[in-house]
Design an enzyme around this catalytic site. Structure first.
Site, PDB file in Angstrom:
ATOM      1  N   ASN A  65       0.840  -1.193   0.000  1.00  0.00           N
ATOM      2  CA  ASN A  65       0.000   0.000   0.000  1.00  0.00           C
ATOM      3  C   ASN A  65       0.878   1.247   0.000  1.00  0.00           C
ATOM      4  O   ASN A  65       1.970   1.267   0.548  1.00  0.00           O
ATOM      5  CB  ASN A  65      -0.996   0.001   1.169  1.00  0.00           C
ATOM      6  N   GLU A  67       0.385   5.307   0.649  1.00  0.00           N
ATOM      7  CA  GLU A  67      -0.488   6.391   1.085  1.00  0.00           C
ATOM      8  C   GLU A  67      -0.037   7.727   0.525  1.00  0.00           C
ATOM      9  O   GLU A  67       1.065   7.845  -0.030  1.00  0.00           O
ATOM     10  CB  GLU A  67      -0.510   6.473   2.619  1.00  0.00           C
ATOM     11  N   CYS A  76      -4.093   0.756  -2.622  1.00  0.00           N
ATOM     12  CA  CYS A  76      -3.973  -0.478  -1.860  1.00  0.00           C
ATOM     13  C   CYS A  76      -2.956  -1.430  -2.481  1.00  0.00           C
ATOM     14  O   CYS A  76      -2.711  -1.403  -3.688  1.00  0.00           O
ATOM     15  CB  CYS A  76      -5.329  -1.180  -1.796  1.00  0.00           C
ATOM     16  N   GLU A  78      -3.071  -4.618  -3.105  1.00  0.00           N
ATOM     17  CA  GLU A  78      -3.597  -5.543  -4.104  1.00  0.00           C
ATOM     18  C   GLU A  78      -3.658  -4.882  -5.484  1.00  0.00           C
ATOM     19  O   GLU A  78      -3.312  -5.504  -6.492  1.00  0.00           O
ATOM     20  CB  GLU A  78      -5.009  -6.025  -3.708  1.00  0.00           C
ATOM     21  N   CYS A 111     -10.024  -4.918   0.877  1.00  0.00           N
ATOM     22  CA  CYS A 111     -11.156  -4.009   1.043  1.00  0.00           C
ATOM     23  C   CYS A 111     -12.162  -4.212  -0.104  1.00  0.00           C
ATOM     24  O   CYS A 111     -11.876  -4.894  -1.088  1.00  0.00           O
ATOM     25  CB  CYS A 111     -10.671  -2.562   1.095  1.00  0.00           C
TER      26      CYS A 111
END
Length: 173
Positions: A65, A67, A76, A78, A111
């Protein structure tokens, strides 16, 4: 769950492949850029061998991830991993398994946004191994994580949609 206690036949991967996938998603977690949330996530994709490859090495792509000070702009793990695989020429059906790792005691699934994103590239029976802070994992298939999903197989071909729209247009015969 230890690898030895899991029947991997149902997922079409070997213990060696799962061990490598697990190691890579845990390694990717260490590379996460998350100065704001401190919630590290690593992902790894076990990919099918390329048709043009003569190598017997496992092909695993990782992501972490990332940010941003503008919180909604983060990405994210994934989606980073899948984007990397796509750039390398992989497409729907080429991902054999997914590993995800976080720093929490429980098991954290991708998520909702990542589940839908993964659905574009994974078959419904693709296993997703969710690792906790200690490296233990729980496994679910894509179909279990996103039941009644909307994926590329649900859409009719674009030509069919255009033809249907044209036939309903005013003045069409």
């Amino acid at each position: 769950m230890p690898v030895e206690e899991l029947s991997l036949d149902q997922y079409g991967i070997t213990a060696q492949e799962l061990t490598a996938l697990s190691e890579k998603c845990l390694e990717a977690r260490e590379r996460a850029y998350c100065p704001y949330s401190q919630f590290r996530v690593g992902a790894a994709l076990l990919l099918r061998p390329r048709a043009d490859s003569t190598s017997s090495a496992l092909n695993i792509v990782i992501g972490a991830n990332v940010e941003n000070a503008s919180y909604p702009v983060g990405t994210c793990a994934e989606r980073v991993a899948v984007g990397t695989a796509v750039v390398q020429g992989y497409k729907h059906g080429d991902i054999r398994a997914v590993g995800v790792a976080t720093d929490i005691e429980g098991y954290c699934s991708p998520c909702g946004m990542c589940r839908q994103f993964l659905r574009e590239f994974l078959d419904l029976d693709t296993p997703i191994f969710m690792h906790n802070k200690d490296g233990n994992f729980q496994v679910k298939t894509m179909g279990e994580l996103l039941p009644m999903s909307f994926g590329p197989d649900v859409l009719p071909p674009p030509e069919e949609l255009l033809a249907s729209r044209a036939s309903k247009a005013p003045g069409s015969a």
